[in-house]
Scaffold this active site. Structure first.
Site, PDB file in Angstrom:
ATOM      1  N   ASP A  17       0.844  -1.190   0.000  1.00 11.71           N
ATOM      2  CA  ASP A  17       0.000   0.000   0.000  1.00 11.71           C
ATOM      3  C   ASP A  17       0.886   1.249   0.000  1.00 11.71           C
ATOM      4  O   ASP A  17       1.587   1.519   0.977  1.00 11.71           O
ATOM      5  CB  ASP A  17      -0.876  -0.035   1.265  1.00 11.71           C
ATOM      6  CG  ASP A  17      -2.078   0.881   1.132  1.00 11.71           C
ATOM      7  OD1 ASP A  17      -2.148   1.621   0.143  1.00 11.71           O
ATOM      8  OD2 ASP A  17      -2.936   0.849   2.026  1.00 11.71           O
ATOM      9  N   ASP A  18       0.874   1.970  -1.103  1.00  6.60           N
ATOM     10  CA  ASP A  18       1.638   3.228  -1.232  1.00  6.60           C
ATOM     11  C   ASP A  18       3.156   3.012  -1.294  1.00  6.60           C
ATOM     12  O   ASP A  18       3.919   3.949  -1.033  1.00  6.60           O
ATOM     13  CB  ASP A  18       1.360   4.219  -0.080  1.00  6.60           C
ATOM     14  CG  ASP A  18      -0.045   4.791  -0.107  1.00  6.60           C
ATOM     15  OD1 ASP A  18      -0.817   4.431  -1.006  1.00  6.60           O
ATOM     16  OD2 ASP A  18      -0.362   5.594   0.785  1.00  6.60           O
TER      17      ASP A  18
ATOM     18  N   CYS B 110      -6.092   3.987  -3.847  1.00  3.12           N
ATOM     19  CA  CYS B 110      -6.368   2.671  -3.302  1.00  3.12           C
ATOM     20  C   CYS B 110      -7.567   1.907  -3.860  1.00  3.12           C
ATOM     21  O   CYS B 110      -7.417   0.856  -4.471  1.00  3.12           O
ATOM     22  CB  CYS B 110      -6.542   2.865  -1.807  1.00  3.12           C
ATOM     23  SG  CYS B 110      -6.037   1.451  -0.919  1.00  3.12           S
TER      24      CYS B 110
ATOM     25  N   ARG C  41      -7.490  -1.389  -6.341  1.00  2.00           N
ATOM     26  CA  ARG C  41      -7.809  -2.729  -5.839  1.00  2.00           C
ATOM     27  C   ARG C  41      -8.978  -3.368  -6.597  1.00  2.00           C
ATOM     28  O   ARG C  41      -9.024  -4.596  -6.807  1.00  2.00           O
ATOM     29  CB  ARG C  41      -8.086  -2.659  -4.335  1.00  2.00           C
ATOM     30  CG  ARG C  41      -6.793  -2.486  -3.564  1.00  2.00           C
ATOM     31  CD  ARG C  41      -6.959  -1.844  -2.204  1.00  2.00           C
ATOM     32  NE  ARG C  41      -5.666  -1.271  -1.821  1.00  2.00           N
ATOM     33  CZ  ARG C  41      -4.720  -1.912  -1.122  1.00  2.00           C
ATOM     34  NH1 ARG C  41      -4.943  -3.138  -0.683  1.00  2.00           N
ATOM     35  NH2 ARG C  41      -3.571  -1.335  -0.866  1.00  2.00           N
TER      36      ARG C  41
ATOM     37  N   LYS D  95      -5.526  -5.750   3.691  1.00  2.00           N
ATOM     38  CA  LYS D  95      -6.415  -4.639   3.349  1.00  2.00           C
ATOM     39  C   LYS D  95      -7.287  -5.006   2.164  1.00  2.00           C
ATOM     40  O   LYS D  95      -6.795  -5.478   1.143  1.00  2.00           O
ATOM     41  CB  LYS D  95      -5.563  -3.420   3.018  1.00  2.00           C
ATOM     42  CG  LYS D  95      -6.358  -2.195   2.576  1.00  2.00           C
ATOM     43  CD  LYS D  95      -5.454  -0.988   2.426  1.00  2.00           C
ATOM     44  CE  LYS D  95      -6.192   0.216   1.886  1.00  2.00           C
ATOM     45  NZ  LYS D  95      -5.301   1.409   1.840  1.00  2.00           N
TER      46      LYS D  95
ATOM     47  N   HIS E 298     -10.611  -2.919   1.156  1.00  2.00           N
ATOM     48  CA  HIS E 298     -10.944  -1.579   0.633  1.00  2.00           C
ATOM     49  C   HIS E 298     -11.791  -1.601  -0.626  1.00  2.00           C
ATOM     50  O   HIS E 298     -11.712  -0.702  -1.469  1.00  2.00           O
ATOM     51  CB  HIS E 298      -9.661  -0.746   0.408  1.00  2.00           C
ATOM     52  CG  HIS E 298      -9.893   0.706   0.742  1.00  2.00           C
ATOM     53  ND1 HIS E 298      -8.941   1.675   0.659  1.00  2.00           N
ATOM     54  CD2 HIS E 298     -11.033   1.337   1.167  1.00  2.00           C
ATOM     55  CE1 HIS E 298      -9.446   2.831   1.017  1.00  2.00           C
ATOM     56  NE2 HIS E 298     -10.711   2.655   1.328  1.00  2.00           N
TER      57      HIS E 298
ATOM     58  N   SER F 134      -8.290   1.593   4.741  1.00  2.00           N
ATOM     59  CA  SER F 134      -6.965   2.154   5.007  1.00  2.00           C
ATOM     60  C   SER F 134      -6.713   2.302   6.503  1.00  2.00           C
ATOM     61  O   SER F 134      -7.634   2.551   7.289  1.00  2.00           O
ATOM     62  CB  SER F 134      -6.825   3.520   4.334  1.00  2.00           C
ATOM     63  OG  SER F 134      -6.883   3.371   2.940  1.00  2.00           O
TER      64      SER F 134
ATOM     65  N   HIS G 114       1.494   2.432   3.908  1.00  2.00           N
ATOM     66  CA  HIS G 114       0.582   3.577   3.980  1.00  2.00           C
ATOM     67  C   HIS G 114       0.754   4.224   5.351  1.00  2.00           C
ATOM     68  O   HIS G 114       0.941   3.526   6.343  1.00  2.00           O
ATOM     69  CB  HIS G 114      -0.839   3.024   3.804  1.00  2.00           C
ATOM     70  CG  HIS G 114      -1.916   4.039   3.603  1.00  2.00           C
ATOM     71  ND1 HIS G 114      -2.267   4.948   4.570  1.00  2.00           N
ATOM     72  CD2 HIS G 114      -2.738   4.266   2.548  1.00  2.00           C
ATOM     73  CE1 HIS G 114      -3.272   5.691   4.106  1.00  2.00           C
ATOM     74  NE2 HIS G 114      -3.571   5.303   2.878  1.00  2.00           N
TER      75      HIS G 114
ATOM     76  N   ASP H 286      -0.201  -0.952  -4.857  1.00  2.00           N
ATOM     77  CA  ASP H 286      -1.469  -0.418  -5.373  1.00  2.00           C
ATOM     78  C   ASP H 286      -1.339   0.925  -6.072  1.00  2.00           C
ATOM     79  O   ASP H 286      -2.138   1.265  -6.936  1.00  2.00           O
ATOM     80  CB  ASP H 286      -2.508  -0.326  -4.253  1.00  2.00           C
ATOM     81  CG  ASP H 286      -2.124   0.676  -3.175  1.00  2.00           C
ATOM     82  OD1 ASP H 286      -0.911   0.977  -3.036  1.00  2.00           O
ATOM     83  OD2 ASP H 286      -3.014   1.166  -2.464  1.00  2.00           O
ATOM     84  N   ASN H 287      -0.336   1.712  -5.656  1.00  2.00           N
ATOM     85  CA  ASN H 287      -0.122   3.032  -6.276  1.00  2.00           C
ATOM     86  C   ASN H 287       1.193   3.576  -5.753  1.00  2.00           C
ATOM     87  O   ASN H 287       1.851   2.958  -4.906  1.00  2.00           O
ATOM     88  CB  ASN H 287      -1.280   3.994  -6.008  1.00  2.00           C
ATOM     89  CG  ASN H 287      -1.692   4.099  -4.551  1.00  2.00           C
ATOM     90  OD1 ASN H 287      -2.788   3.688  -4.170  1.00  2.00           O
ATOM     91  ND2 ASN H 287      -0.823   4.620  -3.709  1.00  2.00           N
TER      92      ASN H 287
ATOM     93  N   LYS I  67       1.709   9.158  -5.579  1.00  2.00           N
ATOM     94  CA  LYS I  67       0.305   8.775  -5.365  1.00  2.00           C
ATOM     95  C   LYS I  67      -0.677   9.865  -5.775  1.00  2.00           C
ATOM     96  O   LYS I  67      -0.464  11.035  -5.474  1.00  2.00           O
ATOM     97  CB  LYS I  67       0.124   8.471  -3.871  1.00  2.00           C
ATOM     98  CG  LYS I  67      -1.305   8.156  -3.460  1.00  2.00           C
ATOM     99  CD  LYS I  67      -1.380   7.729  -2.005  1.00  2.00           C
ATOM    100  CE  LYS I  67      -2.824   7.429  -1.589  1.00  2.00           C
ATOM    101  NZ  LYS I  67      -2.892   6.786  -0.257  1.00  2.00           N
TER     102      LYS I  67
END
Lengths: 481, 481
Positions: free
Chosen positions: B48-49, B88, B92, B145, B147, B170, B242, B294-295, B315
């Site tokens: 995540d991130d 996010c 996803r 996660k 989301h 998140s 994240h 994810d990003n 991001k």
């Protein structure tokens, strides 16, 4: 150089079979490497203007460097390794002598490097790696770019090298016409009337730069094969990827990164040839190879310059992008594979090589390099805790541990950029903030005071010497007809 | 998706024993991998991130990721692999369905992601990877996660997963007080009242985030061991790195990169645990592991956000730093080790996994993913030639081959940034210029015209659907006492 604080951690890690990551035990081959190999072969592969981010293993997405990637996997990838200057001549003086260029006169506020009309060069009083290793019976060869003086007295063969083959300065010099920058976008050999020398003779002019990387490589392979029975020191200093960019037919238009990628991929091929030769000659276990570069990427040449990756700025600057280099050490069965985040510098090669060869390093002068063996062999923390960042003869910045203080900053290569003085200095924590984004000076007056003390100590060691880069040849005006 | 032009080159290369570098012959195990392993296990490790530049093997100097570095060396490092959104929830939705989020309603111009007061989620009409693999007897687990909706009907157990263990959105949500951004610099579990769920039940609130990576890893190891006799699909989606950053005691204050480094190094440790488990259970040769994110990195969180390396922005943006991810595929004896510069996307996992498992991909709807097997097995060029870059429901940029056209740009994460429209679009050649520095639109009107035609074709495939991210729960105002 100050002794490291005992709280510093060892930063080598490997992906072991065990569950958790772990620090490499720092005892590997510490003595066997010295006793079993009293005189290892030593090879330095030195690039010109290669950026920190220009190799696959240092993060470039479209330059393909499988041989260097593998070399890093088999050896040590150093991520905090510095050239001692952000431009060519002073950086090369430093790697050859283990001394900051301010001590040898090889940096200047008048001209940043040597030019074809320069009269100066590396003084004969300086002791090069080649000279230091000679008493131990090393065969020595310099292949490639020298740029420490092209008059006879300054050439490699008068600085401890048995032989020299190469272009004695930068490949963009000796412009035959008043070519503009556009000539760099589609460079031709005839635009740049640089000489190719064998020892002290010019054997080709202009040098055919398209084949230069290939020919340097062939020379290097020949030297290795011819000297496999004795210890040797090979200094292979590519003229590329400095602009103008040249590459051989085999590599032209092959890289997804374009011409710059073609050039770097040919250098990667060259590295593969060297490593393959060592293996083929059964010299693998008795040869340490170091790959690095002289300074950061020349960003003002757009896509013809490289990338400093996540580092700030490039060639000519005292920000990290100007002086941190993508560096790999390889010596199978001696150097434990892994990533080393300890500091190192090209200054450290001379003292380290002397220790490996059992040779004496000069003791009558200040040597700025430190012996990197503890970090290489895993016997202790990396011994370098300080790095001085000069622009010409001016000290602009100092790194101590993870902190770097910038007292002066000046962007880009060209000397007419505006200087900015900082008081307090800009302060960055390079571990947390490798891109030098977040100035934390106000939170760390103690760190700044400590660095100021280091500057005072350092400056007390400086002795005035002649500025070698300011010296010029008499200009001869030839009459036509 | 258009067929690749035949002039595209294969971009896998390895450091072979031979003299020259060479392209990997593209025929390795093409059939044996399918016939010999009709139902390989499939593991996706999703961060995540995490920034493009945050792994050692992708160029970070002070984050130590020995397990991921080794995974890349043993497998394939993909340097042009994209998430399908720069934030996010839509990202996803895309990885789970193989469809751009514009098709499932999982992106919005009102709210960029789902929040605890959201009433929407991934529609039951969408087919996830887990659902697609179920007919082939796959055991399926979602850990981490999600989301894609936290109301019961949207949870993983109602989208094809046999089990779920994780924080459903998140880790910075459900703030208990009006905490300021400073609470992120020294985060405590009690600041963020996020639930930890087992299947459809909340089992801990606030979730102890300090141990969350460790617990996700233990769950993953347990799932692998319990399902080693049947094919399985494991989707391990870490909540970190994240913000707010949490790490277990073992990793706290250990990374030279600081807290962000501690967190990424714990994820690297987790990857090591997964790979070690596969080896220990003799599943190595029958399991494909994919690592990605994810990003891009959340740059507005200063040192608590990651680095996109040499890529532009992070991001929330449609520049490369927002959507290009550090991606590694590993499947010993099946995937030829090397660097792949072909394009790929998280969208491609569903069709690729279906092919590997012999399962049917949905045929009644548009699937934006392509089957990556040719690039993985070396039987042909990577089949992806187009990538669409949306911000919310707006198409901002399109990549075709090496060219990327930006019709609209908007910096940073926050939606109140000023939009800039470009006509002609900004045009970058990402092979030559991965940092998106040099606009070459004026030299390539033909390329822009071609990309405009692709946009028209793409937009003709879009069907209006309900905006899932705009739907909110009724707000209940509780009275005190």
């Amino acid at each position: 150089m100050k002794t490291k604080q005992p709280t510093r951690r060892a930063f080598i890690k490997t992906a072991g079979a065990g569950a958790a990551w772990f620090a490499v035990p720092r005892f590997l081959h510490a003595s066997s490497s010295l006793n079993g190999n009293p005189s290892p072969n030593l090879i330095v592969i030195f690039c010109d203007d290669l950026g920190y981010g220009d190799l696959g293993v240092f993060g470039h997405p479209t330059i393909r460097t499988p041989h260097l990637d593998r070399m890093a996997h088999e050896g040590q990838k150093w991520t905090n390794f510095y050239a001692a200057a952000s431009v060519c001549t002073p950086s090369r003086a430093a790697i050859m002598t283990g001394r900051l260029p301010i001590r040898s006169g090889m940096c200047s506020d008048q001209r940043r490097v040597l030019f074809p009309d320069s009269a100066g060069g590396l003084p004969s009083s300086e002791i090069t790696i080649a000279e230091a290793l000679k008493p131990k019976g090393y065969a020595t060869a310099c292949i490639g770019k020298w740029h420490l003086g092209h008059l006879p007295q300054f050439l490699p063969t008068n600085h401890g090298f048995d032989s020299y083959f190469g272009i004695p300065y930068s490949n963009d010099m000796d412009n035959t016409t008043k070519i503009g920058r556009e000539a760099f976008w589609r460079p031709k050999t005839e635009y740049f009337n640089v000489p190719l020398m064998r020892n002290e003779e010019i054997i080709e002019r202009p040098a055919d730069q398209n084949t230069i990387t290939k020919r340097y490589t062939e020379e290097a392979v020949k030297f290795i094969k011819e000297n496999k029975e004795k210890p040797f020191f090979l200094y292979l200093a590519h003229n590329l990827p400095h602009v103008p960019l040249f590459t051989s037919d085999h590599f032209r238009n092959t890289s997804p990164r374009g011409l710059y990628g073609d050039v770097v991929e040919e250098i990667d091929w060259s590295v593969g040839r060297i490593l393959e030769t060592l293996k083929g000659e059964s010299l693998d276990q008795n040869t340490m190879v170091v790959f690095t570069s002289d300074n950061g990427p020349w960003l003002t040449y757009d896509q013809h310059g490289g990338s400093a990756g996540l580092l700030r700025e490039g060639k000519g600057c005292t920000f990290e992008g100007g002086m941190r280099e993508p560096t790999i050490f390889r010596w199978p069965d001696h150097i434990k594979p892994g990533v080393v985040t300890d500091m190192g510098s090209t200054l450290d090669l001379l003292p380290t090589f002397c220790k490996l060869a059992g040779a004496d390093a000069p003791e009558d002068r200040v040597i700025d390099g430190v012996d990197l063996r503890p970090a290489l062999f895993g016997t202790g923390p990396g011994p370098r805790d300080l790095m001085f960042f000069y622009r010409g003869q001016q000290l602009y910045a100092v790194r101590k541990g993870e902190y770097k203080a910038h007292f002066t900053t000046e962007l880009s290569y060209y000397k007419d950029n505006k200087k900015t003085y900082h008081d307090p200095p800009l302060l960055y924590h390079l571990g947390h903030d490798p891109s030098e984004k977040y100035d934390i000076a106000k939170d760390h007056p103690d760190v700044i005071a400590d660095i100021r003390r280091e500057v005072e100590k350092h400056e007390a060691t400086l002795i005035p010497v002649e500025d070698q880069l300011a010296k010029r040849l008499v200009k001869i005006n030839k009459q036509d007809g």
